[in-house]
Scaffold this active site. Sequence first.
Site, PDB file in Angstrom:
ATOM      1  N   THR A  95       0.858  -1.191   0.000  1.00  0.00           N
ATOM      2  CA  THR A  95       0.000   0.000   0.000  1.00  0.00           C
ATOM      3  C   THR A  95       0.892   1.238   0.000  1.00  0.00           C
ATOM      4  OG1 THR A  95      -1.658  -1.176   1.309  1.00  0.00           O
ATOM      5  CG2 THR A  95      -1.865   1.220   1.176  1.00  0.00           C
ATOM      6  N   LYS A 170      -7.193   1.812  -2.777  1.00  0.00           N
ATOM      7  CA  LYS A 170      -6.778   1.213  -1.498  1.00  0.00           C
ATOM      8  C   LYS A 170      -6.761   2.264  -0.381  1.00  0.00           C
ATOM      9  CE  LYS A 170      -5.005  -1.540   1.539  1.00  0.00           C
ATOM     10  NZ  LYS A 170      -5.969  -2.318   2.324  1.00  0.00           N
ATOM     11  N   LYS A 238       0.071   5.165   8.426  1.00  0.00           N
ATOM     12  CA  LYS A 238       0.658   5.538   7.114  1.00  0.00           C
ATOM     13  C   LYS A 238      -0.456   5.696   6.073  1.00  0.00           C
ATOM     14  CE  LYS A 238       1.761   1.984   4.816  1.00  0.00           C
ATOM     15  NZ  LYS A 238       1.144   1.028   3.909  1.00  0.00           N
TER      16      LYS A 238
HETATM   17  N1  LIG Z   1      -1.221  -6.596   7.502  1.00  0.00           N
HETATM   18  C1  LIG Z   1      -2.349  -6.301   6.868  1.00  0.00           C
HETATM   19  O1  LIG Z   1      -3.469  -6.587   7.350  1.00  0.00           O
HETATM   20  C2  LIG Z   1      -2.332  -5.621   5.534  1.00  0.00           C
HETATM   21  C3  LIG Z   1      -1.232  -4.908   5.077  1.00  0.00           C
HETATM   22  N2  LIG Z   1      -1.288  -4.278   3.864  1.00  0.00           N
HETATM   23  C4  LIG Z   1      -0.132  -3.539   3.367  1.00  0.00           C
HETATM   24  O2  LIG Z   1       0.791  -4.509   2.895  1.00  0.00           O
HETATM   25  C5  LIG Z   1       2.134  -4.073   3.124  1.00  0.00           C
HETATM   26  C6  LIG Z   1       2.856  -5.103   3.990  1.00  0.00           C
HETATM   27  O3  LIG Z   1       2.164  -5.212   5.206  1.00  0.00           O
HETATM   28  P1  LIG Z   1       2.568  -6.273   6.348  1.00  0.00           P
HETATM   29  O4  LIG Z   1       3.005  -7.544   5.721  1.00  0.00           O
HETATM   30  O5  LIG Z   1       1.467  -6.253   7.314  1.00  0.00           O
HETATM   31  O6  LIG Z   1       3.823  -5.529   6.972  1.00  0.00           O
HETATM   32  P2  LIG Z   1       5.019  -6.092   7.862  1.00  0.00           P
HETATM   33  O7  LIG Z   1       5.461  -4.941   8.677  1.00  0.00           O
HETATM   34  O8  LIG Z   1       4.646  -7.351   8.518  1.00  0.00           O
HETATM   35  O9  LIG Z   1       6.150  -6.422   6.766  1.00  0.00           O
HETATM   36  C7  LIG Z   1       6.820  -5.390   6.092  1.00  0.00           C
HETATM   37  C8  LIG Z   1       7.793  -5.968   5.083  1.00  0.00           C
HETATM   38  O10 LIG Z   1       8.525  -4.878   4.490  1.00  0.00           O
HETATM   39  C9  LIG Z   1       9.928  -5.107   4.689  1.00  0.00           C
HETATM   40  N3  LIG Z   1      10.634  -3.836   4.827  1.00  0.00           N
HETATM   41  C10 LIG Z   1      10.380  -2.827   5.678  1.00  0.00           C
HETATM   42  N4  LIG Z   1      11.250  -1.810   5.490  1.00  0.00           N
HETATM   43  C11 LIG Z   1      12.094  -2.203   4.515  1.00  0.00           C
HETATM   44  C12 LIG Z   1      13.207  -1.601   3.882  1.00  0.00           C
HETATM   45  N5  LIG Z   1      13.644  -0.379   4.232  1.00  0.00           N
HETATM   46  N6  LIG Z   1      13.846  -2.280   2.906  1.00  0.00           N
HETATM   47  C13 LIG Z   1      13.416  -3.518   2.548  1.00  0.00           C
HETATM   48  N7  LIG Z   1      12.355  -4.161   3.106  1.00  0.00           N
HETATM   49  C14 LIG Z   1      11.710  -3.500   4.086  1.00  0.00           C
HETATM   50  C15 LIG Z   1      10.023  -5.946   5.956  1.00  0.00           C
HETATM   51  O11 LIG Z   1      11.282  -6.585   6.017  1.00  0.00           O
HETATM   52  P3  LIG Z   1      11.878  -7.102   7.436  1.00  0.00           P
HETATM   53  O12 LIG Z   1      11.235  -8.435   7.653  1.00  0.00           O
HETATM   54  O13 LIG Z   1      13.335  -7.167   7.223  1.00  0.00           O
HETATM   55  O14 LIG Z   1      11.477  -6.086   8.470  1.00  0.00           O
HETATM   56  C16 LIG Z   1       8.845  -6.901   5.705  1.00  0.00           C
HETATM   57  O15 LIG Z   1       9.185  -7.887   4.766  1.00  0.00           O
HETATM   58  C17 LIG Z   1       2.007  -2.688   3.761  1.00  0.00           C
HETATM   59  O16 LIG Z   1       2.098  -1.718   2.748  1.00  0.00           O
HETATM   60  C18 LIG Z   1       0.611  -2.697   4.379  1.00  0.00           C
HETATM   61  O17 LIG Z   1       0.073  -1.408   4.492  1.00  0.00           O
HETATM   62  C19 LIG Z   1      -2.374  -4.375   3.040  1.00  0.00           C
HETATM   63  C20 LIG Z   1      -3.458  -5.091   3.426  1.00  0.00           C
HETATM   64  C21 LIG Z   1      -3.540  -5.737   4.712  1.00  0.00           C
HETATM   65  O1  LIG Z   2      -4.931  -2.800   4.816  1.00  0.00           O
HETATM   66  C1  LIG Z   2      -5.505  -3.483   5.629  1.00  0.00           C
HETATM   67  C2  LIG Z   2      -6.657  -4.302   5.347  1.00  0.00           C
HETATM   68  O2  LIG Z   2      -7.188  -4.962   6.275  1.00  0.00           O
HETATM   69  O3  LIG Z   2      -7.078  -4.317   4.182  1.00  0.00           O
END
Ligand SMILES: NC(=O)C1=CN([C@@H]2O[C@H](COP(=O)(O)OP(=O)(O)OC[C@H]3O[C@@H](n4cnc5c(N)ncnc54)[C@H](OP(=O)(O)O)[C@@H]3O)[C@@H](O)[C@H]2O)C=CC1
Ligand SMILES: O=CC(=O)O
Length: 289
Positions: A95, A170, A238
Amino acid sequence: MEVGFLGLGIMGKAMATNLIKSGFKVTVWNRTLSKCNELVELGASIGETPAAVVKKCKLIIAMLSDPAATLLVVFDKDGVLEEICSGKGYIDMSTVDPETSTKISQAITAKGGSFLEAPVSGSKQPAEAGQLVILAAGHKALYDLAIPAFDVMGKKSFFLGEIGNGAKMKLVVNMIMGSMMNAFSEGLVLAERSGLNPSNLLDVLDLGGIANPMFRGKGPGMLKGNHSPAFPLKHQQKDMRLALALGDENAVSMPVAAAANEAFKKARSMGLGDLDFSAVYEIVKMQKD
Ligand SMILES: NC(=O)C1=CN([C@@H]2O[C@H](COP(=O)(O)OP(=O)(O)OC[C@H]3O[C@@H](n4cnc5c(N)ncnc54)[C@H](OP(=O)(O)O)[C@@H]3O)[C@@H](O)[C@H]2O)C=CC1
Ligand SMILES: O=CC(=O)O
């Protein structure tokens, strides 16, 4: 087809797992490389860098935390841009804001690759169950090529046209969700402080016109103080910030969303950013008489 997957957080891990279990050959990369091990046990290969994954695969999916992370993974040393070329497609499912997506799209296409933004609606449990809603925009031929993978990860995919439309959709959805979570939290606190049983409120809500899976799924845990992260609060904040910027750009006044954003910011400042976004309830609860 060999699929590359960059980012194995809460969402990426579940999505990549479903691809592997459905028979895709998957090569994974994560900034913290040790998180790849669980996927390797299921049959994935590891790429040491984003560039290495792109070199090996024709279709590459990213699921990263925020605009800064998505830009780093593409533009930094050993990033996606070093190996992307004609015949390869890059799909960013994180996102982010339309500007970030456009910047990535322009860089990928300038090198001959194709690009799709495809953020998802649905949290940890829908990701695990392959029940996400996919909001894609960009290169239509890449969308068509990705449909078998989308069908594994999601229950419905939308193609929304030009780059930016997936990101905007989104952000609008999550702006509504964040505002709802704040109203819900205030309602739970108001019920309790005015002498009602908040569990009864959950039952009443669930039978009426504003019943929804979020209240039903999160309410009982919230009342017990359980905010184990499905959707981390820092990501919801965010999304509120990016949605408010979209509102600024389009001269849409959003006082409800702005107030919700303040509550999420306060929660972050109090160290609750890594908990589920339902932890904003704790901020509302902290108010004294
Ligand atoms: N969780 C949810 O319910 C939902 C989330 N989203 C969106 O999906 C995306 C991922 O969410 P989610 O999986 O929950 O997030 P997490 O925080 O669990 O995972 C984030 C990921 O991004 C990586 N990351 C963070 N910073 C960096 C960087 N500087 N360089 C490289 N990799 C990086 C992390 O790596 P590392 O493991 O090394 O920290 C990890 O793989 C987000 O944009 C979120 O808004 C969308 C729908 C639902
Ligand atoms: O981004 C979060 C979700 O639940 O969708």
